[in-house]
Design an enzyme around this catalytic site. Structure first.
Site, PDB file in Angstrom:
ATOM      1  N   ASN A  90     -72.924  -9.484  -4.892  1.00 24.82           N
ATOM      2  CA  ASN A  90     -71.758 -10.182  -4.282  1.00 24.82           C
ATOM      3  C   ASN A  90     -70.569 -10.112  -4.961  1.00 24.82           C
ATOM      4  O   ASN A  90     -69.435 -10.459  -4.319  1.00 24.82           O
ATOM      5  CB  ASN A  90     -72.312 -11.668  -4.474  1.00 24.82           C
ATOM      6  CG  ASN A  90     -71.129 -12.863  -4.298  1.00 24.82           C
ATOM      7  OD1 ASN A  90     -70.903 -13.049  -3.099  1.00 24.82           O
ATOM      8  ND2 ASN A  90     -70.680 -13.366  -5.358  1.00 24.82           N
ATOM      9  N   TYR A 155     -59.165  -3.177   0.018  1.00 22.29           N
ATOM     10  CA  TYR A 155     -60.209  -3.981   0.220  1.00 22.29           C
ATOM     11  C   TYR A 155     -61.086  -3.877   1.365  1.00 22.29           C
ATOM     12  O   TYR A 155     -62.211  -3.609   1.517  1.00 22.29           O
ATOM     13  CB  TYR A 155     -59.723  -5.680   0.234  1.00 22.29           C
ATOM     14  CG  TYR A 155     -60.786  -6.606   0.117  1.00 22.29           C
ATOM     15  CD1 TYR A 155     -61.345  -6.932  -0.914  1.00 22.29           C
ATOM     16  CD2 TYR A 155     -60.970  -7.403   1.505  1.00 22.29           C
ATOM     17  CE1 TYR A 155     -62.342  -8.056  -0.952  1.00 22.29           C
ATOM     18  CE2 TYR A 155     -62.031  -8.380   1.351  1.00 22.29           C
ATOM     19  CZ  TYR A 155     -62.803  -8.694   0.274  1.00 22.29           C
ATOM     20  OH  TYR A 155     -63.417  -9.705   0.295  1.00 22.29           O
ATOM     21  N   ALA A 157     -61.141  -0.772   3.104  1.00 24.55           N
ATOM     22  CA  ALA A 157     -61.812   0.354   2.897  1.00 24.55           C
ATOM     23  C   ALA A 157     -63.157  -0.040   2.156  1.00 24.55           C
ATOM     24  O   ALA A 157     -64.285   0.681   2.403  1.00 24.55           O
ATOM     25  CB  ALA A 157     -60.910   1.284   2.255  1.00 24.55           C
TER      26      ALA A 157
END
Length: 247
Positions: A90, A155, A157
């Site tokens: 996460n 971000y 990518a």
């Protein structure tokens, strides 16, 4: 208790989606290791909340850009909570800006934390899952990795890379009883999205058919499903939780 006697590691487990996920996993009986980088105090608060529910939890620190540090963290979880059954990747960061103005450190930081950090975590946890012939890996991507977003080339990518990683690894390990899936949240009300300007928030709101932003608990529910026995026949998938934004 869907996850009783299972041990889970949640990276970035102390804030927003990570916190909600850690609590929800604990409610279903899992022993939860809450990873943090710099926020020991917040991670300890989540541990306390789980213990007050009667669960078992542990705060573990590591810089996810450091492979040996990640391996040390995983060994600590194995020793103190039991062998890791479930990994929830996460943790993430963003350094937004238009591409032509984007500095190399902003590109590198986002790729290293969001994508390389996931690589190190899976690399450390997977051998044990393979030996035991059971495991769940849930990777947190984003709708930015599905549809792209101006000002977030780095971000997007990284998050798109997570989806490709998920699909490929799922095919490699399925025969050993291990599932690998991704969750792609849309606009979720967290500390990260609170930094956005009112104009940007309003623009996002117009794209969401349900007419509201999501809350971390709604993403946590999807993660728990993919980690549970109920999703035993689901692998290599990306579950989009976005209120219909990408429909």
């Amino acid at each position: 208790m869907l996850l009783e006697n299972r041990t889970v590691l949640v990276t970035g487990g102390s804030g927003g989606i990570g916190r909600a996920t850690s609590l929800e996993l604990a409610k279903h009986g899992a022993r939860v290791a809450i990873h943090y980088h710099a926020g020991l105090e917040r991670a300890s608060e989540v541990v306390k909340a789980i213990e007050e529910m009667g669960g078992k939890a542990l705060a573990v620190g590591a810089d996810l850009r450091d492979g040996p540090a990640v391996e040390t963290m995983v060994r600590e979880v194995d020793r103190r909570l039991g062998a890791l059954d479930i990994l929830v990747n996460n943790a993430g960061t963003n350094r937004d800006g238009l591409f032509l103005r984007m500095k190399e450190p902003d590109w590198r930081e986002v790729i290293e934390v969001n994508l390389n950090g996931l690589y190190y975590c899976v690399k450390a946890v997977l051998p044990g899952m393979l030996r035991r012939r059971w495991g769940r890996v849930v990777n947190i991507s984003s709708v930015a990795g599905v549809m792209g977003n101006p000002g977030q080339v780095n971000y997007s990518a990284a998050k798109a890379g997570i989806i490709g990683f998920t699909r490929s690894l799922a095919k490699e390990v399925a025969s050993r009883g291990i599932t690998v899936n991704a969750v792609a949240p849309g606009f979720i009300a967290t500390a990260m999205t609170e930094k956005l300007s009112p104009a940007i928030k309003e623009g996002f709101m117009r794209q969401i058919p349900l007419g509201r932003f999501g809350v971390p608990e709604e993403v946590a529910g999807a993660i728990v499903f993919l980690a549970s026995p109920a999703a035993a026949y689901v692998t290599g998938q990306t579950l989009v939780v976005d209120g219909g934004m990408t429909a």
